[in-house]
Design a protein around this motif. Structure first.
Motif, PDB file in Angstrom:
ATOM      1  N   ARG A 217       3.860  48.432  67.726  1.00  0.00           N
ATOM      2  CA  ARG A 217       5.096  48.803  68.392  1.00  0.00           C
ATOM      3  C   ARG A 217       4.832  49.209  69.842  1.00  0.00           C
ATOM      4  O   ARG A 217       5.567  48.852  70.761  1.00  0.00           O
ATOM      5  CB  ARG A 217       5.754  49.969  67.640  1.00  0.00           C
ATOM      6  N   ALA A 218       3.747  49.961  70.021  1.00  0.00           N
ATOM      7  CA  ALA A 218       3.454  50.505  71.350  1.00  0.00           C
ATOM      8  C   ALA A 218       3.176  49.401  72.368  1.00  0.00           C
ATOM      9  O   ALA A 218       3.550  49.514  73.528  1.00  0.00           O
ATOM     10  CB  ALA A 218       2.269  51.459  71.260  1.00  0.00           C
ATOM     11  N   THR A 219       2.511  48.344  71.942  1.00  0.00           N
ATOM     12  CA  THR A 219       2.073  47.328  72.900  1.00  0.00           C
ATOM     13  C   THR A 219       2.934  46.072  72.932  1.00  0.00           C
ATOM     14  O   THR A 219       2.914  45.337  73.913  1.00  0.00           O
ATOM     15  CB  THR A 219       0.621  46.899  72.612  1.00  0.00           C
ATOM     16  N   HIS A 220       3.682  45.787  71.880  1.00  0.00           N
ATOM     17  CA  HIS A 220       4.358  44.490  71.821  1.00  0.00           C
ATOM     18  C   HIS A 220       5.868  44.548  71.662  1.00  0.00           C
ATOM     19  O   HIS A 220       6.529  43.523  71.789  1.00  0.00           O
ATOM     20  CB  HIS A 220       3.758  43.638  70.701  1.00  0.00           C
ATOM     21  N   ASN A 221       6.444  45.733  71.382  1.00  0.00           N
ATOM     22  CA  ASN A 221       7.912  45.791  71.278  1.00  0.00           C
ATOM     23  C   ASN A 221       8.523  45.490  72.647  1.00  0.00           C
ATOM     24  O   ASN A 221       8.145  46.071  73.650  1.00  0.00           O
ATOM     25  CB  ASN A 221       8.347  47.182  70.809  1.00  0.00           C
ATOM     26  N   GLY A 222       9.464  44.540  72.676  1.00  0.00           N
ATOM     27  CA  GLY A 222      10.137  44.211  73.931  1.00  0.00           C
ATOM     28  C   GLY A 222       9.520  43.052  74.698  1.00  0.00           C
ATOM     29  O   GLY A 222      10.025  42.672  75.752  1.00  0.00           O
ATOM     30  N   ILE A 223       8.449  42.446  74.162  1.00  0.00           N
ATOM     31  CA  ILE A 223       7.834  41.294  74.830  1.00  0.00           C
ATOM     32  C   ILE A 223       8.681  40.040  74.599  1.00  0.00           C
ATOM     33  O   ILE A 223       9.118  39.768  73.480  1.00  0.00           O
ATOM     34  CB  ILE A 223       6.401  41.068  74.297  1.00  0.00           C
ATOM     35  N   ASP A 224       8.895  39.280  75.651  1.00  0.00           N
ATOM     36  CA  ASP A 224       9.658  38.029  75.549  1.00  0.00           C
ATOM     37  C   ASP A 224       8.719  36.911  75.077  1.00  0.00           C
ATOM     38  O   ASP A 224       7.851  36.455  75.822  1.00  0.00           O
ATOM     39  CB  ASP A 224      10.249  37.690  76.918  1.00  0.00           C
ATOM     40  N   VAL A 225       8.895  36.465  73.831  1.00  0.00           N
ATOM     41  CA  VAL A 225       7.960  35.480  73.265  1.00  0.00           C
ATOM     42  C   VAL A 225       8.235  34.065  73.769  1.00  0.00           C
ATOM     43  O   VAL A 225       7.501  33.133  73.448  1.00  0.00           O
ATOM     44  CB  VAL A 225       7.979  35.483  71.722  1.00  0.00           C
ATOM     45  N   THR A 226       9.308  33.882  74.535  1.00  0.00           N
ATOM     46  CA  THR A 226       9.617  32.537  75.055  1.00  0.00           C
ATOM     47  C   THR A 226       8.977  32.301  76.421  1.00  0.00           C
ATOM     48  O   THR A 226       9.063  31.202  76.954  1.00  0.00           O
ATOM     49  CB  THR A 226      11.146  32.340  75.186  1.00  0.00           C
TER      50      THR A 226
END
Length: 199
Positions: free
Chosen positions: A148-157
């Motif tokens: 959650r700390a490092t990857h929540n909110g990352i745009d995978v596109t």
DNA sequence: GTGAGGATCGTCT
DNA sequence: GACGATCCTCACA
């Protein structure tokens, strides 16, 4: 005549702008990729669940927008990672246009690349079975080092993101549709999609 | 092989 | 203060 293959097989936001049910089904057979410390960790998506948003009591977005679930209300194709039961992270991808909540939970993968690294991250021997490595939502996050700390909110596109989803063509298998698992509300809704390999 | 129950903590009420 | 989109271990058949 053969059509030229696209330059990049990465799924774009157009893919995720549709309803979670459609996106969930379409995600089966796609490949989740995490570029981590110069290494590719990847796995074919074999199990997903759709969460509809305001109309779905089982969805985190059902009670409205909070700081924790804001990603679900944002633009499509963004990773929503949440922490559950005090010890597990789970990976979702947001769906629907910006402002409309919805998402797809990735429940299970078949490991493809970086299997030894996944086993190490899971604290298992290198010959661990796929089911042990990435056979559940919490397991696959641990195996892919997704938190959650490092990857929540990352745009995978976006190509520059460390996580994205690639389309490597249609994989053989049949799609099984069942009720969702591990929830106490709207349990009867058939929103779980499982890719069964052909034998 | 299968089923039941405990662990553990962020988030919301 | 209670609950939760889970996983693992142990007991029992």
């Amino acid at each position: 005549m053969s059509l030229p293959l696209p330059q990049s097989p990465i799924l774009t936001s157009d893919f995720f702008v549709r309803s979670p049910e459609i996106v969930a089904r379409a995600m089966l057979g796609k490949v989740l990729v995490h570029h981590r410390k110069g290494e590719r960790l990847s796995g074919r998506i074999i199990e997903v669940e759709a969460y509809l948003g305001l109309s779905d009591p089982a969805s985190h977005a059902f009670r409205g927008r909070t700081s924790a679930n804001a990603v679900l209300f944002g633009p499509p194709g963004v990773a929503y990672v949440y922490f559950i039961y005090g010890m597990h992270d789970c990976l979702n991808v947001s769906c629907l246009p910006d402002g409309e909540p919805g998402g797809v939970l990735i429940r299970a993968l078949t490991p493809l690349e970086g299997i030894k690294t996944m086993a190490r991250l899971r604290g298992l021997p290198a010959d661990a079975k796929p089911q042990q490595l990435t056979g559940g939502p919490g397991k696959l996050c641990e195996a892919f080092a997704i938190t959650r700390a490092t990857h929540n909110g990352i745009d995978v596109t976006k190509v520059e993101s460390s996580i994205h989803i690639e389309d490597h063509g249609r994989s053989p298998g049949t799609i099984e549709i069942t009720p969702r698992i591990g929830i106490s509300k709207a349990i009867e809704q058939p929103l779980r999609f499982v890719l069964k390999a052909v034998k």
